[in-house]
Design a protein around this motif. Structure first.
Motif, short mmCIF file in Angstrom:
data_model
loop_
_atom_site.label_atom_id
_atom_site.label_comp_id
_atom_site.label_asym_id
_atom_site.label_seq_id
_atom_site.Cartn_x
_atom_site.Cartn_y
_atom_site.Cartn_z
N TYR A 1 37.40 35.22 47.23
CA TYR A 1 38.83 34.94 47.08
C TYR A 1 39.09 33.55 46.50
CZ TYR A 1 39.51 39.06 50.08
OH TYR A 1 39.50 40.33 50.59
N ALA A 2 38.44 32.53 47.04
CA ALA A 2 38.72 31.16 46.61
C ALA A 2 38.37 30.92 45.14
CB ALA A 2 38.00 30.16 47.51
N PRO A 3 37.15 31.26 44.68
CA PRO A 3 36.86 31.02 43.26
C PRO A 3 37.73 31.85 42.32
CG PRO A 3 35.03 32.17 44.33
CD PRO A 3 35.94 31.71 45.41
N CYS A 4 38.11 33.06 42.74
CA CYS A 4 38.99 33.87 41.90
C CYS A 4 40.37 33.22 41.79
CB CYS A 4 39.12 35.28 42.47
SG CYS A 4 37.71 36.34 42.13
N ARG A 5 40.85 32.67 42.89
CA ARG A 5 42.16 32.00 42.85
C ARG A 5 42.09 30.76 41.96
NH1 ARG A 5 46.56 32.40 46.32
NH2 ARG A 5 48.02 30.65 46.21
N THR A 6 40.98 30.02 42.05
CA THR A 6 40.80 28.84 41.20
C THR A 6 40.80 29.23 39.72
OG1 THR A 6 39.53 27.71 42.92
CG2 THR A 6 39.27 26.90 40.66
N LEU A 7 40.13 30.32 39.41
CA LEU A 7 40.01 30.77 38.02
C LEU A 7 41.29 31.40 37.50
CD1 LEU A 7 37.95 31.22 35.63
CD2 LEU A 7 37.62 33.52 36.58
N LEU A 8 41.92 32.23 38.32
CA LEU A 8 43.01 33.09 37.84
C LEU A 8 44.40 32.60 38.22
CD1 LEU A 8 41.27 36.47 38.72
CD2 LEU A 8 41.60 35.54 36.43
N ASP B 1 47.68 31.41 40.94
CA ASP B 1 48.36 31.85 42.16
C ASP B 1 48.52 33.36 42.26
OD1 ASP B 1 48.56 29.25 42.95
OD2 ASP B 1 50.61 28.96 42.20
N GLU B 2 48.54 34.04 41.11
CA GLU B 2 48.72 35.50 41.16
C GLU B 2 47.51 36.21 41.76
OE1 GLU B 2 47.76 34.61 36.71
OE2 GLU B 2 48.62 33.59 38.45
N ALA B 3 46.39 35.48 41.92
CA ALA B 3 45.17 36.08 42.46
C ALA B 3 45.12 35.91 43.97
CB ALA B 3 43.95 35.47 41.79
N GLY B 4 46.08 36.53 44.66
CA GLY B 4 46.04 36.52 46.12
C GLY B 4 45.03 37.54 46.63
N ARG B 5 44.81 37.54 47.94
CA ARG B 5 43.82 38.44 48.54
C ARG B 5 44.13 39.90 48.23
NH1 ARG B 5 40.70 36.92 53.63
NH2 ARG B 5 40.32 34.70 53.39
N ASP C 1 41.71 42.41 46.15
CA ASP C 1 41.25 43.68 46.74
C ASP C 1 41.65 44.85 45.86
OD1 ASP C 1 40.10 42.40 48.88
OD2 ASP C 1 41.84 42.64 50.20
N LYS C 2 42.87 44.80 45.33
CA LYS C 2 43.37 45.88 44.47
C LYS C 2 42.48 46.05 43.24
CE LYS C 2 47.24 46.74 41.30
NZ LYS C 2 48.56 46.22 40.85
N TYR C 3 42.13 44.93 42.60
CA TYR C 3 41.36 45.03 41.36
C TYR C 3 39.87 45.22 41.62
CZ TYR C 3 45.63 44.05 38.85
OH TYR C 3 46.89 44.15 38.34
N ILE C 4 39.39 44.85 42.80
CA ILE C 4 38.02 45.23 43.16
C ILE C 4 37.93 46.75 43.25
CG2 ILE C 4 36.37 45.27 45.08
CD1 ILE C 4 37.03 42.35 45.60
N ALA C 5 38.97 47.37 43.81
CA ALA C 5 39.01 48.83 43.89
C ALA C 5 39.00 49.45 42.49
CB ALA C 5 40.24 49.28 44.67
N VAL C 6 39.71 48.81 41.55
CA VAL C 6 39.72 49.30 40.16
C VAL C 6 38.31 49.20 39.57
CG1 VAL C 6 40.56 48.85 37.82
CG2 VAL C 6 42.16 48.76 39.76
N LEU C 7 37.64 48.07 39.77
CA LEU C 7 36.28 47.88 39.25
C LEU C 7 35.32 48.88 39.89
CD1 LEU C 7 36.15 43.98 39.17
CD2 LEU C 7 35.95 45.48 37.18
N ASN C 8 35.49 49.13 41.19
CA ASN C 8 34.64 50.12 41.86
C ASN C 8 34.85 51.51 41.27
OD1 ASN C 8 33.55 48.21 43.55
ND2 ASN C 8 34.84 48.71 45.30
N SER C 9 36.10 51.85 40.98
CA SER C 9 36.40 53.18 40.43
C SER C 9 35.80 53.35 39.05
CB SER C 9 37.91 53.41 40.38
OG SER C 9 38.52 52.57 39.40
N ARG C 10 35.63 52.25 38.32
CA ARG C 10 35.01 52.29 36.99
C ARG C 10 33.49 52.20 37.07
NH1 ARG C 10 38.58 47.57 34.12
NH2 ARG C 10 40.62 48.63 34.06
N LYS C 11 32.97 52.07 38.28
CA LYS C 11 31.53 51.89 38.51
C LYS C 11 31.00 50.60 37.89
CE LYS C 11 30.59 56.85 38.96
NZ LYS C 11 30.99 56.81 40.37
#
Length: 735
Positions: free
Chosen positions: A236-243, A245-249, A253-263
């Motif tokens: 969470y922390a490095p993603c927020r630093t990179l991306l 304020d819009e990169a909240g928990r 989590d939402k986009y991790i699910a997207v990445l998982n669905s794409r394998k």
């Protein structure tokens, strides 16, 4: 930056794959200047404007180093003739170009692209050749169009060619809609570059593109730190630093699910904590676990190793094996699966030799391998049997994205009944997975390594994970042999592992400590030892025998500074030696260099038997024997392998008079000099010191502060490395 405009008079050198070019440019004033750089698809007669800077080459004088290029386009009949006559199109040279232009005039390119059959009306051009000319013209035109289209984003010609290979002719439009696609593995450009392009395109890209690319970028960055996975909470922390304020928990989590669905990624619960993997690393670790458990459960039993058989080996070798060594020998031969670990002087090599002899006695075809060329060479010298690198054993090739592909795999396994792999602590999980995949059914596997060494540079912690799982048969040699005890290097190495201070008072041994209380003084002493004191006192060669090993790259006693200083003394500038600059470094004939990135394309020829092969790998050390500016190559000898090394690949080299401890793994040197003063806190730990000390075969000299040595010995904390092979081994074993 300056600009230089004119017409390309001639092209001296052009690399078709990465666009690196050396050419002469005729300006409007009638002057001719040499321009060099990654210029891409250009041709004689083309009008261009280069942006770059002037530089003076030590051999070729004043040159214009190109950063970017603007092309005027192929508009007139003369432009079209110059393009065809330049040899850009396969099967078309000056005479053919002249006939085509005379026939079709300003419509030439339209005919070649859209009506190639009309080319066959020209004498000497068949219908088949006409189609081939058209196909190559369209391909080359697409490449040029993409290079031109992407230049406005600051994308270099070599990067454009990589993008074209991955995305095809529609690349500019695809990148306009989704700049973050350049971060995909097939292209491999940085997230920061994608962000720059996103600021330049019309309209904001879909947020999903940015968020998923950012999460993957953070995960890929962790690979460089050795992790195969990361706890989601640590993401969470490095993603927020990179991306931002819009990169909240919730968003992550939402986009991790997207990445998982794409394998693209996988999440796994380990010890009640959620971890996220890049899919490739997940497959590598779980496949390693499955293969090891399968081989454990269905190991092929060998002939019984009786006391009489071991006694015969002892008589032949003149060695008396201790009970733990005998246990290792019996386990390896009878069960066919073993992890053999132990420190210096504990008899790993003599144990391996006995295992090899008994396996060969039983008619079992046995091959030896190690992760690096130097480690394989050392294994050959110690055992008396040929050893290959793992890459060579697996017959490495490469795909269109320059990724390694191994010819040997489950469908085409290694032709052996037993494989012994040394320096397992250096083997990352992807390479280990490839090795296991290539073992035939029933093949015995003996894995050898020192569990107190540093973990591999690549992702994973294979040796430590296997041992800590307590699933596989492990024999640890602990008794130091009497002969080895005569070496202060061995004695002090074991003291360091136990957390005891090495004896720094020795004056008549192979282990010396020289007190220097400032980093500057330590650096000066290290240079003196390499350049004069050790060569004069012991006859050691600064190039072939002495290796400076440093904890850090930076600082007065770091390898960057020491390399420049030792080079100036050991191999100074001379009118008789050619040299050139690259990324702030000077490479000179006679220099000691190290490959710092795997390159699977480089072809080598053995100096010993004229055999050939492909690949120079991260950590290989060589000597620059000759620099040839005419053909833009260096002749470098890497451990008896001669390579014609392209100058444009020089960014993959570093000077190697001094190397970091991590880069020294798997190697052994007659004399090692190590500065131990001003070591950064994060690098002042025990197994880093231990790894450096155990690189020395005949002499080890520590130069610096006793306080620093003490701090390193006392600090047994190791950098946290997230990996899951141990978890998967336990899970698979319970199935």
């Amino acid at each position: 930056m300056e600009q230089l405009s004119g017409t390309i008079e001639s092209i001296t050198y052009q690399n078709k794959e990465n666009g690196y070019t050396v050419l002469d440019l005729l300006t409007g004033d009638g002057d001719i200047f040499t321009a060099v750089g990654t210029i891409g698809a250009v041709y004689t007669g083309e009008k261009v404007t280069f942006t770059g800077e002037w530089a003076v080459h030590s051999n070729y004088g004043r040159q214009f180093r190109v950063e970017s290029v603007e092309r005027e386009g192929v508009n007139t009949t003369e432009d079209q003739y110059n393009y065809l006559a330049s040899g850009q199109i396969k099967g078309v040279r000056v005479k053919t170009a002249q006939m085509i232009i005379e026939k079709f005039g300003e419509n030439t390119f339209d005919v070649i692209r859209n009506c190639p059959e009309r080319l066959a009306t020209i004498k000497g051009i068949s219908k088949k050749r006409a189609l081939e000319i058209s196909e190559d013209f369209i391909m080359k035109s697409s490449e040029r169009d993409i290079i031109i289209s992407l230049e406005k984003y600051g994308i270099s010609p070599s990067e454009s060619l990589r993008i074209f290979s991955a995305l095809g002719a529609g690349a500019p439009e695809i990148i306009r809609r989704n700049p973050y696609i350049i971060c995909d593995e097939a292209i491999g450009m940085s997230f920061e570059k994608a962000e720059q392009i996103a600021d330049m395109v019309d309209g904001a890209p879909d947020p999903e593109y940015r968020m998923t690319a950012g999460i993957k970028y953070v995960l890929e960055h962790n690979l460089s730190n050795g992790h195969t996975c990361v706890p989601v909470e640590k993401l969470y922390a490095p993603c927020r630093t990179l991306l931002g304020d819009e990169a909240g928990r919730d968003e992550i989590d939402k986009y991790i699910a997207v990445l998982n669905s794409r394998k693209a990624t996988v999440t796994e619960i380990i010890n009640e904590k959620q971890y996220i993997f890049l899919n490739e690393l997940y497959k590598a670790e779980i496949n390693c676990a499955k293969e090891l458990i399968f081989r454990k459960n269905f190991a092929v039993s060998g002939n019984k190793v009786t006391d009489e058989r071991i006694e015969r080996i002892e008589v032949i070798s003149g060695i008396c094996y201790n009970p733990i060594q005998k246990k290792a020998i019996k386990t390896a031969v009878e069960q066919g699966l073993l992890i053999l670990t132990g420190g210096p002087g504990t008899g790993k090599t003599t144990t391996v030799r006995a295992i090899i002899n008994l396996l060969l006695d039983d008619g079992i075809e046995t091959v030896l391998c190690a992760p690096t060329g130097r480690a394989a060479k050392r294994m050959s010298e110690l055992t008396g049997y040929e050893a290959k690198t793992i890459h060579r054993l697996l017959e490495v090739e490469w795909d269109e994205n320059d990724k390694p592909v191994f010819t040997r795999n489950k469908r085409n396994p290694i032709e052996a009944n037993a494989v012994i792999v040394d320096e397992l602590s250096m083997v990352d999980v992807r390479l280990f997975a490839s090795l296991l995949d290539a073992l035939p059914l029933g093949c015995r596997l003996i894995m050898v390594g020192d569990s107190d060494q540093l973990p591999p540079v690549g992702a994973g912690n294979v040796l430590q994970d296997i041992i800590s799982s307590s699933i596989m048969p492990v024999v640890k040699l602990t008794e130091v042999f009497r002969q080895a005890m005569e070496s202060a290097i061995v004695v002090n190495a074991h003291k360091i592992v136990r957390g005891e201070m090495p004896d720094l008072t020795l004056r008549d041994s192979d282990f010396f400590f020289m007190e220097r209380n400032t980093v500057l003084a330590a650096g000066e002493t290290v240079c003196e030892l390499c350049a004069s004191r050790l060569p004069k006192a012991y006859g050691y060669s600064p190039l072939n025998d002495i290796q400076v090993i440093t904890p850090s790259r930076v600082g007065e006693a770091g390898c960057v500074s020491l390399n420049a200083r030792i080079q100036s003394i050991v191999n100074p500038k001379s009118a008789a030696k050619k040299e050139f600059g690259n990324s702030g470094r000077i490479f000179r004939e006679g220099d000691k260099v190290m490959q710092i990135k795997n390159n699977y394309d480089l072809e080598w020829k053995s100096a010993a038997d004229s055999s050939t092969g492909l690949g120079i790998f991260n950590g290989d050390i060589g000597i620059i024997r000759k620099i040839d500016f005419g053909s833009a190559v260096m002749d470098i000898r890497f451990d008896e392998r001669d390579v014609e090394y392209p100058l444009e690949n020089a960014s993959q080299l570093d000077l190697a008079y001094a190397v970091t401890v991590h880069k020294s793994q798997g190697s052994e040197f007659r004399a090692v000099v190590m500065p131990v003063c001003g070591v950064p806190e994060k690098l002042a730990y025990r197994n880093l010191l231990y790894t450096a000390v155990t690189r020395a075969r005949e002499m080890l000299i520590l130069v610096g502060s006793e306080r620093t040595v003490c701090a390193m010995v006392e600090n047994n904390s190791k950098a946290k490395r997230y990996s899951a092979l141990g978890h998967f081994l336990i899970s698979e074993n319970g199935v």
